[in-house]
Design a protein around this motif. Structure first.
Motif: not given
Length: 313
Positions: A88-102, A119-133
C-alpha cells in the motif's frame, strides 16, 4: 501497430503501451475484473504489447489480474512490473534480500516463468543503487528477468545504476503538464541509450477532456487528493484542456490522441492507463498521428511548459 526497440535490449514493443494500475480497486473508482481482462485482450489484438503493472497496485491484485489475462497469451505480451514499495505504497525497500523476495512473489502472482522488464519502482535513499541493481542483475543470471529498469530516478542515480548493469528503460511521469524531465533526465537517458517510458501521459486522465468539474471524480478516486484536481485548480486546468481540444478537433483526433502523439514525437514511449475498451482503442490510434513542426508549435503555445495549475503530487 508501430513498434520500437527498447534501449539496450533486443525487446521490440509497441510504440504505445498500456498501464494497468487503474484496473485495481481503491485507485480511480470502481473496477470490473472481467471488463479489465477484455481490455487487456483487446490491447493485444491491437498490437499493444507492453503491459505495465506493479506489485503494489492493489497489493498484488493487479499482477494477479494480468496473470489471468495472459493465460494462453503469454507470448503476445512484454510484461513489465515493479518492486520497492512495501504494501500500500508504504516504505521504500531496495535491499538485495527484498529484491529477491519480491521477484518470486511477482512471478507467482503473474503465474509466468520470467518478467521481461523489471523496474525498481522508487529508489531507496538508504540503500546504494549499486547494491539494488547488482541484486536485480542476479535475477537476469537466474533466468527470472530479462531486462532492468528504474522509475523516477535522477540523472546521477541513472548513471550509477547503468555502470553496474545496462538499464533498458526509465519510467517517469511525462506529459504536456509534467515536463520537468526535459532539463536533465531526457538528455541523460538519450545519451545512455535508455528508453524513456512515460507514465501518466494524459496527466491521470485530465488531458482527455472527459473531466469537466471536480464532482466528476468518484468519492473514492485518489485524484481528489492531488493538487491539480483540487477545486481551486480544477477549472483553470479545464481551460488549458479546452485549448488542446481546439487543436485536436481541427486535426480530427481526440485530445487524448493529440497529447499522446506529442509524447511520442518527443521520443518517449507512453503507457496511458485505462480499464475501458473504448479508451484502449482510442489511445492505440495515437501512434498513427503525424505532428508537423507547426502542430508542435501550436500545442506548445496552447499549453506552455509550467502553466498547469498545481503540482503532480
Amino acid at each position: 501497430m508501430k513498434t520500437r526497440k527498447l534501449g539496450n535490449s533486443d525487446l521490440v514493443v509497441s510504440s504505445i503501451g498500456l498501464g494497468l494500475m487503474g484496473m485495481s480497486p481503491g485507485i480511480y473508482g470502481a473496477t470490473d475484473d472481467e471488463h479489465s481482462i477484455r481490455t487487456i485482450h483487446r490491447a493485444l489484438e491491437l498490437g499493444v504489447t507492453l503491459l505495465d503493472t506493479a506489485d503494489v497496485y492493489g497489493n498484488g491484485h493487479n499482477e494477479q489480474l494480468l496473470g489471468q489475462a495472459l493465460k494462453g497469451r503469454r507470448e503476445q505480451a512484454v510484461v513489465a512490473t515493479k518492486f520497492a514499495f512495501a504494501p500500500n505504497f508504504g516504505v521504500i525497500n531496495g535491499h538485495p534480500d527484498y529484491v529477491k523476495k519480491s521477484i518470486d512473489e511477482s512471478l507467482q502472482r503473474l503465474d509466468i516463468d520470467y518478467i521481461d522488464l523489471y523496474y525498481q519502482h522508487r529508489v531507496d535513499p538508504n540503500v546504494p543503487i549499486e547494491e539494488t541493481v547488482g541484486a536485480m542483475a542476479e535475477l537476469i543470471a537466474a533466468g527470472k528477468v530479462r531486462y532492468l529498469g528504474l522509475s523516477e530516478a535522477d540523472s546521477a542515480t541513472i548513471r550509477r545504476a547503468h555502470a553496474v548493469h545496462p538499464i533498458t528503460a526509465l519510467q517517469t511521469e511525462y506529459s504536456l503538464w509534467s515536463r520537468e524531465v526535459e532539463d536533465e533526465i531526457l538528455p541523460t537517458v538519450n545519451e545512455l541509450g535508455i528508453t524513456f517510458v512515460a507514465y501518466s501521459p494524459l496527466s491521470r486522465g485530465f488531458i482527455t477532456g472527459e473531466l469537466q468539474k471536480f464532482e466528476d471524480l468518484a468519492a473514492n478516486d485518489v485524484r481528489r487528493h492531488l493538487p491539480r484536481f483540487q477545486k481551486e485548480n480544477f477549472q483553470k486546468n479545464v481551460e488549458l484542456v479546452n485549448k488542446i481540444k481546439e487543436i485536436s478537433i481541427e486535426k480530427n483526433v481526440t485530445a487524448s490522441q493529440l497529447a499522446l502523439s506529442w509524447t511520442i514525437a518527443n521520443g518517449t514511449l507512453p503507457i496511458p492507463g485505462t480499464k475501458r475498451l473504448k479508451y484502449i482503442e482510442e489511445n492505440a490510434g495515437a501512434v498513427d498521428i503525424e505532428l508537423s513542426a507547426e502542430d508542435l508549435a501550436r500545442i506548445e503555445a496552447a499549453s506552455p511548459k509550467d502553466t498547469v495549475h498545481g503540482t503532480r503530487y
